[in-house]
Design a protein around this motif. Structure first.
Motif, PDB file in Angstrom:
ATOM      1  N   ALA A  71       0.809  -1.211  -0.079  1.00  0.00           N
ATOM      2  CA  ALA A  71       0.107   0.346  -0.213  1.00  0.00           C
ATOM      3  C   ALA A  71       0.874   0.786   0.420  1.00  0.00           C
ATOM      4  CB  ALA A  71      -0.856   0.216   0.763  1.00  0.00           C
ATOM      5  N   CYS A  72       1.904   0.981   0.964  1.00  0.00           N
ATOM      6  CA  CYS A  72       3.159   2.252   0.674  1.00  0.00           C
ATOM      7  C   CYS A  72       3.425   2.300  -1.197  1.00  0.00           C
ATOM      8  CB  CYS A  72       3.908   2.139   2.000  1.00  0.00           C
ATOM      9  SG  CYS A  72       4.885   3.412   1.825  1.00  0.00           S
ATOM     10  N   ARG A  73       3.942   1.317  -1.140  1.00  0.00           N
ATOM     11  CA  ARG A  73       4.510   1.434  -2.331  1.00  0.00           C
ATOM     12  C   ARG A  73       3.342   2.348  -3.635  1.00  0.00           C
ATOM     13  NH1 ARG A  73       7.204  -3.007  -1.137  1.00  0.00           N
ATOM     14  NH2 ARG A  73       5.266  -4.537  -2.577  1.00  0.00           N
ATOM     15  N   ALA A  74       2.294   1.490  -3.314  1.00  0.00           N
ATOM     16  CA  ALA A  74       1.148   2.438  -4.441  1.00  0.00           C
ATOM     17  C   ALA A  74       0.355   3.513  -4.379  1.00  0.00           C
ATOM     18  CB  ALA A  74       0.277   1.398  -4.270  1.00  0.00           C
ATOM     19  N   LEU A  75       0.398   3.828  -2.459  1.00  0.00           N
ATOM     20  CA  LEU A  75       0.672   5.709  -2.448  1.00  0.00           C
ATOM     21  C   LEU A  75       2.036   6.297  -2.516  1.00  0.00           C
ATOM     22  CD1 LEU A  75      -0.976   5.331   0.532  1.00  0.00           C
ATOM     23  CD2 LEU A  75      -2.389   5.762  -1.471  1.00  0.00           C
ATOM     24  N   TYR A  76       2.977   5.799  -3.478  1.00  0.00           N
ATOM     25  CA  TYR A  76       4.210   6.614  -3.442  1.00  0.00           C
ATOM     26  C   TYR A  76       4.084   7.216  -5.065  1.00  0.00           C
ATOM     27  CZ  TYR A  76       8.643   6.874  -4.874  1.00  0.00           C
ATOM     28  OH  TYR A  76      10.193   7.431  -5.697  1.00  0.00           O
ATOM     29  N   ARG A  77       3.582   5.908  -5.228  1.00  0.00           N
ATOM     30  CA  ARG A  77       3.825   5.765  -7.039  1.00  0.00           C
ATOM     31  C   ARG A  77       2.608   6.600  -7.614  1.00  0.00           C
ATOM     32  NH1 ARG A  77       4.229   0.115  -6.743  1.00  0.00           N
ATOM     33  NH2 ARG A  77       2.058  -0.456  -7.126  1.00  0.00           N
ATOM     34  N   GLY A  98       0.560   6.894   4.752  1.00  0.00           N
ATOM     35  CA  GLY A  98      -0.694   8.105   3.647  1.00  0.00           C
ATOM     36  C   GLY A  98       1.234   9.281   4.019  1.00  0.00           C
ATOM     37  N   ARG A  99       1.393   9.058   5.039  1.00  0.00           N
ATOM     38  CA  ARG A  99       2.520  10.574   4.721  1.00  0.00           C
ATOM     39  C   ARG A  99       3.415  10.215   4.584  1.00  0.00           C
ATOM     40  NH1 ARG A  99       1.192  11.914  12.028  1.00  0.00           N
ATOM     41  NH2 ARG A  99      -1.018  10.242  11.442  1.00  0.00           N
ATOM     42  N   LEU A 100       4.058   8.983   4.980  1.00  0.00           N
ATOM     43  CA  LEU A 100       5.840   8.690   4.909  1.00  0.00           C
ATOM     44  C   LEU A 100       5.068   8.137   2.895  1.00  0.00           C
ATOM     45  CD1 LEU A 100       7.955   7.082   5.644  1.00  0.00           C
ATOM     46  CD2 LEU A 100       6.083   4.730   5.473  1.00  0.00           C
TER      47      LEU A 100
END
Length: 370
Positions: A71-77, A98-100
């Motif tokens: 999820a963190c990678r997907a949000l980053y992209r 989300g903040r990370l």
């Protein structure tokens, strides 16, 4: 200005309704706002976002190291592709990931709304420590905290969470409540999920005392959840789960609303009841005292004190002029401070201030709203 809001799930609930109202309100004012959510719903039902939503299937409420990393990678992209000027996160899981991701993606402004603390006194010690540590860490990636109640700021600061805080009370569409006629009869209502820490046990403990003192009293419960069957057969009307737009009709049936949750950010049902001119009785936890002003718009009771709840409700049922006066004072309070447009305007002003402070060039600001 391009803004991305991120929330863990879009169930029927206060944080979700606040988030959707903010997004829709900003879009009406000309802002380019997008909403990202995980796919989960729950027994509370799914909330209609009234706008397009990007569903991130990896974003789940339950801890899962593999899915959380995905999820963190997907949000980053997403953040890199969409080039948000502001990322605004909500709820615990989406707030941390989300903040990370926003920090890693170089988003200029990162805002996090505290709808309710991730840590609270009734947690096990290990979980409490872990959530406090996570919030302390995520604060380093946060440009601005928005608290829905002053109590949220106080709790975060007491837990060692550093940062800039501002209170913007959770706003809502008050018109359906403001139009309701004065209450009649003696009906005590409660609106909440049947779940841990929601306080239904105190409601039913107070019920016999209220019934003995005011025999004509009826009891109304709105909501559903996994603890619903635990109270089957109790002398109350169980309405079940209703859509948000059906809440005014249920409050119209009440003469007093009680709010007995042991954990809440800013109780929206208190605002809704007061907008309808109904006095309230609430446990003195979190942001309740910012709406239920003791002796003015209702009565605050020590958490867990069912006898105190019964005493306060009986007083309101027996003293109709007092109940009417408190209801009227509550209606005026929420009219001034808890309207949806007032909330959206405050958030809009906050965004403008934050982007000015970090000096995003005007050529990069995507909002044409004057």
């Amino acid at each position: 200005m391009k803004v991305g809001h991120v929330i863990t799930r879009l169930i029927v609930g206060g944080a979700q309704e606040n988030t959707v109202a903010t997004c829709v309100g900003l879009r009406r004012r000309g802002w380019d706002v997008e909403l990202i959510s995980g796919p989960q719903t729950g027994p509370e039902g799914a909330l209609d976002a009234a706008m397009p939503v990007t569903i991130l299937h990896e974003l789940r409420r339950e801890p899962n190291p593999v899915l959380d990393a995905q999820a963190c990678r997907a949000l980053y992209r997403l953040f890199r592709e969409r080039r948000y000027d502001i990322v605004h996160t909500h709820s615990g899981k989406a707030g941390f990931l989300g903040r990370l991701a926003a920090r890693l993606a170089g988003v200029p402004v990162v805002v996090h709304t505290i709808h309710g603390p991730s840590f609270y006194p009734y947690q096990n010690p290990v979980g409490n420590w872990l959530f406090r540590w996570a919030e302390q860490l995520a604060a380093e990636w946060t440009t601005q905290f928005v608290s829905v109640a002053d109590a949220m700021t106080a709790q975060y600061q007491a837990a060692g969470v550093a940062g800039k805080f501002v209170t913007i009370h959770s706003g809502m569409n008050l018109e359906p409540y403001l139009r309701l006629p004065p209450p009649t009869g003696a009906v005590v209502g409660k609106i909440a999920r049947f779940f841990r820490l929601k306080g239904h046990e105190y409601f039913f403990e107070a019920l016999p005392k209220i019934k003995a003192a005011v025999p004509e009293t009826k009891f109304l419960l709105v909501g559903d959840g996994i603890y619903r069957n635990k109270y089957a057969g109790m002398p109350a009307e169980f309405v079940g789960l209703v859509r948000p737009e059906e809440i005014p009709a249920q409050i119209a049936r009440m003469s007093v609303l009680v709010h007995l949750s042991l954990r809440e950010g800013l109780p929206r049902t208190l605002v809704q009841a007061l907008a309808a001119g109904r006095p309230v009785v609430a446990f003195d936890v979190d942001g309740a005292r910012e709406v239920c002003r003791d002796g003015e718009t209702g009565f605050l009771v020590r958490p867990g004190d069912a006898a105190g709840v019964a005493e306060a409700v009986i007083r309101l049922l027996r003293d109709r002029p007092l109940a009417a006066r408190m209801g009227a004072q509550g209606r005026e309070l929420v009219r001034q401070q808890f309207g949806e447009e007032h909330m959206v305007e405050q958030i809009e002003n906050l965004y403008r201030r934050l982007t000015t402070e970090i000096r995003i060039p005007k050529s990069e600001i995507r909002n044409n709203h004057p």
